[in-house]
Design a protein around this motif. Structure first.
Motif, mmCIF file in Angstrom:
data_model
loop_
_atom_site.group_PDB
_atom_site.id
_atom_site.type_symbol
_atom_site.label_atom_id
_atom_site.label_comp_id
_atom_site.label_asym_id
_atom_site.label_seq_id
_atom_site.Cartn_x
_atom_site.Cartn_y
_atom_site.Cartn_z
ATOM 1 N N PHE B 353 3.385 38.357 63.024
ATOM 2 C CA PHE B 353 3.072 39.509 63.865
ATOM 3 C C PHE B 353 2.598 40.683 63.021
ATOM 4 N N SER B 354 3.132 40.803 61.821
ATOM 5 C CA SER B 354 2.660 41.905 60.981
ATOM 6 C C SER B 354 1.179 41.711 60.664
ATOM 7 N N GLN B 355 0.726 40.469 60.607
ATOM 8 C CA GLN B 355 -0.695 40.228 60.362
ATOM 9 C C GLN B 355 -1.523 40.511 61.607
ATOM 10 N N ILE B 356 -1.037 40.049 62.749
ATOM 11 C CA ILE B 356 -1.792 40.323 63.984
ATOM 12 C C ILE B 356 -1.994 41.822 64.151
ATOM 13 N N LEU B 357 -0.954 42.589 63.830
ATOM 14 C CA LEU B 357 -1.002 44.025 64.102
ATOM 15 C C LEU B 357 -1.515 44.842 62.922
ATOM 16 N N LEU B 358 -1.758 44.192 61.778
ATOM 17 C CA LEU B 358 -2.061 44.923 60.542
ATOM 18 C C LEU B 358 -3.242 45.890 60.692
ATOM 19 N N LEU B 359 -3.055 47.091 60.120
ATOM 20 C CA LEU B 359 -4.103 48.115 60.147
ATOM 21 C C LEU B 359 -4.590 48.368 58.727
ATOM 22 N N PRO B 360 -5.823 48.689 58.508
ATOM 23 C CA PRO B 360 -6.882 48.807 59.513
ATOM 24 C C PRO B 360 -7.298 47.465 60.123
ATOM 25 N N GLN B 361 -7.346 46.392 59.313
ATOM 26 C CA GLN B 361 -7.556 45.108 59.953
ATOM 27 C C GLN B 361 -6.994 43.985 59.105
ATOM 28 N N PRO B 362 -6.524 42.942 59.758
ATOM 29 C CA PRO B 362 -5.990 41.798 59.017
ATOM 30 C C PRO B 362 -7.131 40.985 58.417
ATOM 31 N N PRO B 363 -6.805 40.079 57.502
ATOM 32 C CA PRO B 363 -7.871 39.274 56.890
ATOM 33 C C PRO B 363 -8.596 38.373 57.891
ATOM 34 N N PHE B 364 -7.943 37.994 58.966
ATOM 35 C CA PHE B 364 -8.570 37.089 59.925
ATOM 36 C C PHE B 364 -8.510 37.656 61.334
ATOM 37 N N LYS B 365 -9.313 37.044 62.198
ATOM 38 C CA LYS B 365 -9.292 37.450 63.609
ATOM 39 C C LYS B 365 -7.958 37.085 64.260
ATOM 40 N N THR B 366 -7.603 37.845 65.266
ATOM 41 C CA THR B 366 -6.380 37.564 66.024
ATOM 42 C C THR B 366 -6.338 36.105 66.481
ATOM 43 N N LEU B 367 -7.496 35.604 66.806
ATOM 44 C CA LEU B 367 -7.626 34.225 67.264
ATOM 45 C C LEU B 367 -6.944 33.230 66.312
ATOM 46 N N TYR B 368 -7.090 33.469 65.028
ATOM 47 C CA TYR B 368 -6.519 32.552 64.041
ATOM 48 C C TYR B 368 -4.993 32.574 64.102
ATOM 49 N N TYR B 369 -4.432 33.772 64.106
ATOM 50 C CA TYR B 369 -2.965 33.855 64.148
ATOM 51 C C TYR B 369 -2.442 33.291 65.465
ATOM 52 N N THR B 370 -3.225 33.472 66.511
ATOM 53 C CA THR B 370 -2.843 32.906 67.805
ATOM 54 C C THR B 370 -2.701 31.393 67.692
ATOM 55 N N LEU B 371 -3.690 30.793 67.065
ATOM 56 C CA LEU B 371 -3.683 29.344 66.897
ATOM 57 C C LEU B 371 -2.478 28.908 66.061
ATOM 58 N N VAL B 372 -2.230 29.631 64.970
ATOM 59 C CA VAL B 372 -1.125 29.251 64.091
ATOM 60 C C VAL B 372 0.204 29.339 64.851
ATOM 61 N N ILE B 373 0.376 30.402 65.611
ATOM 62 C CA ILE B 373 1.642 30.542 66.347
ATOM 63 C C ILE B 373 1.787 29.421 67.373
ATOM 64 N N MET B 374 0.704 29.104 68.052
ATOM 65 C CA MET B 374 0.767 27.983 69.011
ATOM 66 C C MET B 374 1.191 26.705 68.295
ATOM 67 N N ASP B 375 0.539 26.435 67.183
ATOM 68 C CA ASP B 375 0.828 25.195 66.461
ATOM 69 C C ASP B 375 2.266 25.187 65.953
ATOM 70 N N LEU B 376 2.733 26.345 65.504
ATOM 71 C CA LEU B 376 4.111 26.391 65.013
ATOM 72 C C LEU B 376 5.104 26.159 66.144
ATOM 73 N N CYS B 377 4.750 26.623 67.326
ATOM 74 C CA CYS B 377 5.633 26.374 68.466
ATOM 75 C C CYS B 377 5.722 24.874 68.738
ATOM 76 N N LYS B 378 4.644 24.178 68.449
ATOM 77 C CA LYS B 378 4.659 22.733 68.679
ATOM 78 C C LYS B 378 5.318 22.006 67.513
ATOM 79 N N VAL B 379 4.956 22.402 66.287
ATOM 80 C CA VAL B 379 5.575 21.796 65.107
ATOM 81 C C VAL B 379 7.082 21.949 65.179
ATOM 82 N N ALA B 380 7.496 23.118 65.609
ATOM 83 C CA ALA B 380 8.922 23.390 65.668
ATOM 84 C C ALA B 380 9.626 22.331 66.491
ATOM 85 N N ASN B 381 8.948 21.911 67.511
ATOM 86 C CA ASN B 381 9.549 20.912 68.369
ATOM 87 C C ASN B 381 9.563 19.547 67.700
#
Lengths: 270, 852
Positions: B353-381
């Motif tokens: 989340f610190s990356q999603i919210l990072l100012l002025p901008q994170p190294p990647f688009k929000t889209l990337y972190y979104t994907l990683v979080i989705m995948d982690l929710c699945k990996v976790a399972n």
């Protein structure tokens, strides 16, 4: 940028038979293109949904919905053209395999949209490309859910994807552009092959968004009408229903011959 | 992939490559056995691949370091070459300011010290060189303190490699490492604290905003000190070399040669705040801070680990995100399986989340972190072992925590949070316990929590469809009120039975017919100019045209694009100037008033076709009816953001084109010069034609050379011409940008001045928050036992906070484009007498210009 695992990844598993150049030229086209091909899209998904999702990768130039060449309705694929290559790459990297409208869509580099490519090339009019869906990691694609609703830990709900299909009129009403030359009755939505209440009766005033609207509501009614408890309902998977509805269109039978024939047809057409 | 490569790549992982063993010692021995033989067979290939692995999988550096240590015992020469490459790469990274390489390679060298490959004293020399460069940079007289970001970065690199070899350094060269640490402490005393409010996630209360707040370097220093006082022991860095200590001591050290650091640019000749600010900005762009800690979980929830372990895990996670970007499976799997003996899912969520919210901008688009979080929710399972099924719950906890603080969250970060959350839910069937939040309906319309829920629902509907989202909130059906309107357009001329047909209806029908008859835009225009305009006047004409054409294009995005392509000129002709374009935009907004997405898309396309200017959009956004809504909806901000973004994108495109053409011009110049030289050489040669000596080579060759000269010359000229054309376009775009920025800041300044309290009463934004406690705490209903609101903020106060928040967000986001126009902006906007101090404060903090 990761290069360690890149060599294992192919640019695209799919080699479009309509591409006239060599394999090298094809790969070069994929490497530089700013167009993506999106497959396994729900037949109901609208351009606006595509726009919302893909504009998160970057500024969109154009969207071209793939249409069944017989019914002129969306048949599960589309093209999105970006302005920049970087955004195109991000769309492929970050959107492929994620869910849009309950379906895991796939996003590939495309060698470039040309007039005629919006038509499904399957014998029945739909899209042939569906067959190579299987080379995805099923673990990534499987939809596993999520948040503990009661605040407790680890209560995960697993649910199968579901969707039903009903054909929706699309193409006959479209304007020119990349679509076929418009007839004078261009902006009128014609009655399509789907039945169901209220559809297409919007008259001249609401033919546009009104159509989408009815369509969506109708879909929703169909889906939830019989069973209000969404989380418990046991739905068919969408792919199964695809095949149920059009058993003659099993794409796996058509890998080599048909698509080429269809390509011929398309060339004659344009 | 060949076997040895797979072994190198997968070392330390559970998987088929290493059988059942998960012991690092076994892995290293197995890998060593294969690699030593492979070096003999294909030595040249091994070392680049090994280095690549170490650089791109930095969490495995101790394993690679130990492996190299073992190789050093048998094949000194091979390892000497590896050390040389590392060093050469390190120097290249320093010269080019490649932050990630500098950081990782220094860590790698430290790890090589542990396995007795690198001479400890020579690593100390590297540390001291970096440190002395840092100290010089921040020196007022000898250096350039506005370039502190580079100095800080060098010191961060030293500190962040100590977890990988602090113990060994302290054991082998205790005095030297002590000297380095003392040096760092001295550096900390001369540098300036850089915790700047412009990049904080949250608007801070006064208590937290005290100057004593530690910035990243100071914080890391504290963590390092506590590590040192703990005998350099930590849990997060594996120490596989210890298992091989008895062998490794026999290894022969390799020396590192001295390195050279990058010199900062000289300080600006005049010490104006703006010039110093500009340099500071450039330095920060070059050496961005990787992470800002987001402490969102209560202390009892987060993992109880040493401060330095927390830092190391953050490093691991950020590096996996960086190097495994684009490799979905590997990224999720490495994130979930770091080589640490403790659980870290809260830390992982905070880092993401610190990356999603990072100012002025994170190294990647929000889209990337979104994907990683989705995948982690699945990996976790799937992989219960690593993250015991709790990650989805942790993510949910993060959302709840951020929601509680949403009123303090930076506007830019908040927008990204909305985009992430709606997208995330769309991948998990829109399931969310909305009933927890149904109380927001009792809050005033501008309450940040309520607006947040409303905007998330808005985005959900866009990704899906209205009925589906309605269904998803059935547990909190009251929230339906916050759903956007159903997406239908507001067409005025629909022909319903029993409804009166006005003259406008007829005009619209006529226009509709002309479109269907495929009349040209020109014919349509003359019909409009001859029949409608003179009789009905501008407003009716515009209404009829906009309503009818948009209705025709309303069916989909493509329909709209097609109408605009075909009949855009009609709008253009009707609305040639900004005043009329603002009216046009109002009409568009009226037609699509029930569909925020289509409003935004339509305006965006119209700007794309240059039917409306970006200035017209700014003026429309700041028109009174929109200004009133600034704090209640994101819609107009989205449109303003699109307009700025599009302007910026076109400038970037032009710059890219120009840089490409410039390269091509150089190539063409060379080709043409070569051709000329060849021709001249040929001309000066004597050759025999029919027995007579003639100047010049044989005619055939001369002809060919001449034609080459011509061709290359033409190519060069035509490239130069297109370069000139592009440069002219860029210059025009830049002057348009200047006008746009002037208008933008003037508009912000004007609306803020009108509504902000007098400067004497509001010296900071926090004053706004506290003031309302008395004024508007009353309008809260406290029935039904819903959570009670402490002091809900008032209408006007929230308006000011939101507007200032967006001013800050836009200024920060486009800082790079703003700096070149600073003089002009200062002259025309910022230095005016009636400018509100809070307006200036927002701009300065966004641009990181020191306040006096």
């Amino acid at each position: 940028m990761a290069s360690l695992f890149k060599e294992q990844a192919k640019l695209s598993a799919y080699r479009d038979r309509r591409f006239s150049g060599t394999q090298e030229e094809f790969e070069e086209a994929l490497r530089t293109s700013s167009t993506v091909y999106i497959g396994n899209v729900s037949f109901y998904t609208t351009e606006e949904q595509i726009y919302e999702l893909f504009s998160r990768a970057g500024e969109i130039k154009k969207i071209i919905m793939g249409l069944d060449k017989n019914t002129k309705t969306p048949c599960g694929f589309c093209f999105v053209l970006f302005y920049s290559r970087e955004d195109t790459e991000d769309a492929v990297k970050y959107v492929s395999g994620t869910i849009l409208d309950d379906r895991p869509i796939r996003v590939d580099f495309d060698w470039g949209f040309q007039e005629g490519r919006q038509w499904g090339r399957g014998r029945s009019g739909g899209q042939v490309r569906d067959e190579y869906r299987t080379d995805y990691d099923p673990d990534i694609l499987s939809v596993v859910i999520l948040f503990c609703l009661d605040g407790g830990y680890g209560k995960l709900v697993q649910k199968e994807l579901e969707a039903q299909r009903q054909l929706v009129d699309y193409g006959t009403g479209s304007l020119g552009g990349s679509y076929p030359a418009p007839a004078p009755s261009n902006y009128e939505r014609r009655g399509g092959p789907r039945g169901g209440g209220g559809y297409g009766q919007g008259g001249s005033n609401r033919h546009g968004r009104g159509g989408d609207f009815h369509r969506k509501r109708q879909r929703d009614d169909d889906r939830y009408g019989r069973d209000n408890s969404r989380r418990n309902s046991d739905h068919e998977t969408r792919r199964d229903s695809d095949h149920d509805m059009r058993p003659e269109k099993n794409p796996r039978f058509r890998e080599s011959g048909d698509s080429d024939d269809d390509g011929e047809d398309d060339r004659k057409r344009s | 992939m060949s076997n040895w490569k797979t072994l190198l790549l997968r070392i330390g992982e559970k998987g088929p490559e290493y059988g059942t063993s998960s012991d690092f010692k076994d892995h290293i021995e197995t890998c060593f056995g294969v690699i030593r033989r492979e070096i003999e067979r294909s030595g040249d290939q091994v070392s680049p691949y090994l280095l690549q692995c170490a650089e791109q999988l930095p969490h495995k550096i101790p394993l690679y370091g130990t492996l190299i240590g073992l190789l050093n015992l048998e094949n000194e020469d091979f390892v000497r070459k590896i050390v040389e490459s590392v060093q050469a790469n390190f120097q290249v990274a320093l010269d080019s300011g490649n932050c990630n390489s500098i950081r990782i390679l220094l860590r790698f060298m430290t790890s090589l010290l542990c396995s007795k490959v690198i001479q400890p004293a020579s690593l100390i020399v590297v540390f001291e060189t970096l440190l002395s460069s840092a100290a010089t940079t921040v020196d007022e007289e000898k250096g350039n303190p506005s370039w502190q970001a580079q100095a800080d970065f060098y010191v961060i690199c030293i500190l962040s490699s100590l977890p990988w070899g602090g113990a060994e350094l302290a054991e082998q060269v205790p005095d030297e490492i002590e000297r380095v640490l003392v040096g760092i402490q001295a550096y900390l005393s001369i540098r300036k604290n850089s915790s700047s409010s412009g990049l904080n996630f949250f608007l801070k209360g006064e208590s937290e905003n005290s100057p004593s707040e530690k910035d990243f370097v100071e914080d890391l220093w504290d963590r390092t000190q506590s590590l040192a006082s703990n005998g350099w022991k930590l849990d997060s860095v594996p120490r596989p070399h210890l298992s091989f200590e008895a062998q490794l001591v026999a290894g022969k050290f390799h020396e590192l040669r001295p390195i050279k650091c990058m010199e900062p640019p000289s300080p600006p000749s005049d010490h104006s705040r703006e010039n110093i600010g500009k340099q500071k900005h450039d330095a920060l762009m070059r050496y961005p801070q990787r992470i800002r800690r987001l402490n969102i979980f209560p202390a009892n929830k987060t993992e109880d680990v040493q401060p330095i372990d927390r830092f190391v895990v953050e490093e691991y996670l950020l590096d996996v995100l960086l190097y495994l970007n684009g490799c979905r499976k590997e990224c999720a799997s490495y994130m979930a399986n770091l080589p640490v003996p403790f659980r870290y899912e809260y830390l992982m969520a905070e880092t993401l989340f610190s990356q999603i919210l990072l100012l002025p901008q994170p190294p990647f688009k929000t889209l990337y972190y979104t994907l990683v979080i989705m995948d982690l929710c699945k990996v976790a399972n799937k992989e219960q072992r690593a993250l015991p099924g709790a990650f989805p719950a942790v993510v949910a906890g993060a959302v709840r925590a951020l929601f509680e603080k949403i009123s303090d969250l930076d506007m830019e970060s908040r927008t990204r949070l909305i985009l992430w959350f709606s997208h995330h839910l769309s991948n998990f069937q829109f399931i969310w316990p909305w009933e927890e939040w149904s109380y927001v309906l009792d809050l005033p319309k501008w309450a940040p929590k309520r607006v947040f829920v409303q905007e998330v629902l808005q985005r959900e509907v866009r990704l899906s469809y209205w009925d589906k989202i309605k269904q998803s909130i059935e547990n909190a059906s009251a929230l339906e009120e916050l759903l956007p309107a159903k997406a239908a357009p507001a067409y005025r001329y629909s022909l319903e039975e029993g409804k009166e047909k006005t003259e406008e209806h007829q005009l619209s029908a006529e226009l509709n017919r002309k479109v269907k008859e495929k009349q040209s835009a020109r014919d349509m225009m003359s019909w409009i100019e001859e029949t409608i305009y003179p009789v009905h006047g501008f407003e009716v004409t515009l209404t009829v045209v906009v309503q009818t054409l948009l209705e025709i294009g309303s069916k989909s995005f493509t329909h709209m694009v097609t109408v605009l392509e075909r009949y855009g000129q009609v709008f253009g002709k009707l609305c040639p100037d900004n005043d009329k374009q603002v009216m046009l935009l109002s009409q568009v907004s009226a037609y699509w008033k029930n569909n925020a997405q289509m409003t935004a898309v339509a305006m965006d396309r119209m700007m794309g076709y240059r039917l409306v200017s970006n200035q017209a959009i700014v003026r429309w956004v700041f028109s009174p009816e929109n200004v009133d809504q600034f704090h209640m909806s994101d819609q107009t901000w989205e449109i303003l953001g699109n307009a700025l973004n599009k302007t910026y994108n076109r400038i970037s495109d032009l710059r890219k084109d120009i840089s490409n053409i410039t390269k091509n011009v150089l190539v063409a110049e060379k080709a043409s010069a070569n051709a000329r030289a060849e021709l001249e050489a040929a001309e000066s040669k004597l050759s025999l034609v029919e027995g007579e000596p003639v100047l010049g080579e044989n005619p055939g060759k001369m002809k060919r050379l001449k034609s080459t000269v011509e061709k290359t010359g033409e190519a060069e000229v035509s490239l130069r011409e297109s370069l000139e054309a592009k440069e002219a376009l860029l210059n025009r775009a830049l002057s348009e940008t200047e006008a746009l920025l002037l208008l933008l800041f003037q508009s912000f300044s004007a609306v803020l001045k009108e509504r902000l309290p007098e400067p004497a009463k509001a010296r900071s934004l926090e004053d706004l928050k506290s003031e309302d406690e008395n004024s508007s705490a009353m309008e809260v209903d406290t029935e039904n036992g819903n959570p009670k609101k402490r002091s809900e903020i008032g209408d006007r106060e929230q308006w000011c906070l939101s507007t200032v928040g967006y001013l800050t967000a836009f200024t920060r986001q486009y800082a790079n484009e703003i700096w070149p126009h600073m003089e002009k902006l200062k002259l025309e906007v910022f230095s005016g007498e009636d400018v509100h101090p809070l307006f200036l404060q927002a701009i300065f903090s966004a641009l990181q210009i020191p306040l006096q």
